[in-house]
Design an enzyme around this catalytic site. Structure first.
Site, mmCIF file in Angstrom:
data_model
loop_
_atom_site.group_PDB
_atom_site.id
_atom_site.type_symbol
_atom_site.label_atom_id
_atom_site.label_comp_id
_atom_site.label_asym_id
_atom_site.label_seq_id
_atom_site.Cartn_x
_atom_site.Cartn_y
_atom_site.Cartn_z
ATOM 1 N N TYR A 154 42.218 -26.217 -17.571
ATOM 2 C CA TYR A 154 43.360 -26.472 -18.459
ATOM 3 C C TYR A 154 44.391 -25.353 -18.310
ATOM 4 O O TYR A 154 44.025 -24.182 -18.126
ATOM 5 C CB TYR A 154 42.899 -26.539 -19.920
ATOM 6 N N GLU A 155 45.657 -25.726 -18.439
ATOM 7 C CA GLU A 155 46.729 -24.741 -18.276
ATOM 8 C C GLU A 155 46.601 -23.573 -19.247
ATOM 9 O O GLU A 155 47.013 -22.455 -18.956
ATOM 10 C CB GLU A 155 48.094 -25.414 -18.495
ATOM 11 N N GLY A 156 46.053 -23.824 -20.424
ATOM 12 C CA GLY A 156 45.925 -22.763 -21.420
ATOM 13 C C GLY A 156 44.924 -21.690 -21.042
ATOM 14 O O GLY A 156 44.856 -20.641 -21.694
ATOM 15 N N GLY A 157 44.098 -21.933 -20.013
ATOM 16 C CA GLY A 157 43.152 -20.915 -19.561
ATOM 17 C C GLY A 157 41.696 -21.332 -19.654
ATOM 18 O O GLY A 157 40.832 -20.646 -19.109
ATOM 19 N N MET B 269 46.418 -18.017 -19.200
ATOM 20 C CA MET B 269 47.155 -18.958 -18.359
ATOM 21 C C MET B 269 47.400 -18.397 -16.955
ATOM 22 O O MET B 269 47.253 -19.097 -15.954
ATOM 23 C CB MET B 269 48.476 -19.312 -19.037
#
Length: 285
Positions: free
Chosen positions: A52-55, A83
């Site tokens: 996921y882009e959030g990490g 990220m």
């Protein structure tokens, strides 16, 4: 034809999930791409790792994420980083597949999520869109890209108003000449068909259609003269066990049913639906 009903969004999510393979590292965005990733992870690709882009990386959750940094993107995760880290790993070529959406696409798979300019200007376009987010990085750096978007003449255009995320640029080897040494779109999953890209010209062609959809119907919804495979594949209806899994993940129909999270519903109704969804969703740790 199936003797049970399913929505277009469900069909797209299931079809997209088929493109995701076991053992892959997959970057997914929100909405149908995320649903497809979670479905693949619960069925035929149990060892696939979602990024996921959030990490968050490798999360295993009972709850569907509504954003790229929702709490559920790190439930039972392999890592909960930042990220910059997941994009750095993508830049190193470690991510196999990215799943993206877009507002406009051309025959070489270039995507526009920046602005529909129309007869206006970039500064004051007909429609201002959200922009790239991590889309450009994913399209440029993943081993391959799957694009998910609804078919339509205003979306499948001869020339995109703005290239936000690069596909095969002008076809042939122009992507490599632009400095992108690997990757590119492998297919476009729509609400009527699946399109793929010729290995030499890199031009999009029609490969498969859903039940009840004709080749002419697809070609009428594309601005250019769309090429077709010699043998068009007929995609079967989505299996019921796949439908049951995604319906459990999205019991309120926020992604699959086209509803919004602000749609009026009593707290008790919402609570009981979510509780039932949690209890019926299997996770494999």
């Amino acid at each position: 034809m199936a003797d049970y009903k399913y929505s277009t969004a469900e069909l797209m999510a299931v079809t997209c999930s088929y493109e995701l393979k076991d053992q892959e590292l997959v970057f997914v965005g929100v909405g149908i791409p995320m649903m497809a990733g979670l479905l693949a992870n619960k069925t035929h690709a149990r060892n696939m790792i979602i990024v996921y882009e959030g990490g968050g990386m490798g999360a295993i959750s009972r709850r569907l994420a509504f954003t790229i940094s929702d709490n559920s993107t790190t439930d039972n995760a392999l890592s909960a980083g930042e990220m910059w880290r997941v994009f750095a790993d993508t830049q190193r070529g470690l991510v196999d597949t990215g799943v993206l959406g877009g507002a406009q696409i051309d025959k070489y798979g270039n995507l526009n999520t920046t602005a529909i300019i129309g007869d206006k200007t970039y500064q004051e376009p007909a429609t201002r869109l959200p922009g790239s987010g991590g889309g450009n990085d994913i399209a440029s750096l993943c081993g391959k890209t799957i694009i998910v978007m609804r078919l339509g003449k205003s979306r499948f255009v001869s020339k995109v108003d703005y290239i936000t995320s690069t596909g095969y640029v002008a076809g042939g080897d122009s992507r490599e000449k632009s400095g992108l040494k690997w990757g590119g779109p492998c297919c476009v999953v729509t609400d009527k068909c699946v399109l793929r890209f010729d290995k030499t010209s890199r031009e999009m062609y029609l490969d498969a259609v859903y039940p009840g959809v004709t080749v002419e119907e697809v070609k009428d919804n594309v601005q250019w003269d769309l090429k077709t495979a010699d043998n068009i594949i007929q995609i079967p209806p989505p299996p019921m066990d796949y439908l049951e899994k995604i319906r459990k993940m999205d019991p309120n129909g926020i992604i699959l049913g086209g509803k919004t999270i602000t749609q009026k519903e009593s707290f008790d109704d919402f609570y009981h639906k979510m509780k039932k969804s949690y209890q019926e969703t299997d996770i494999f740790l």
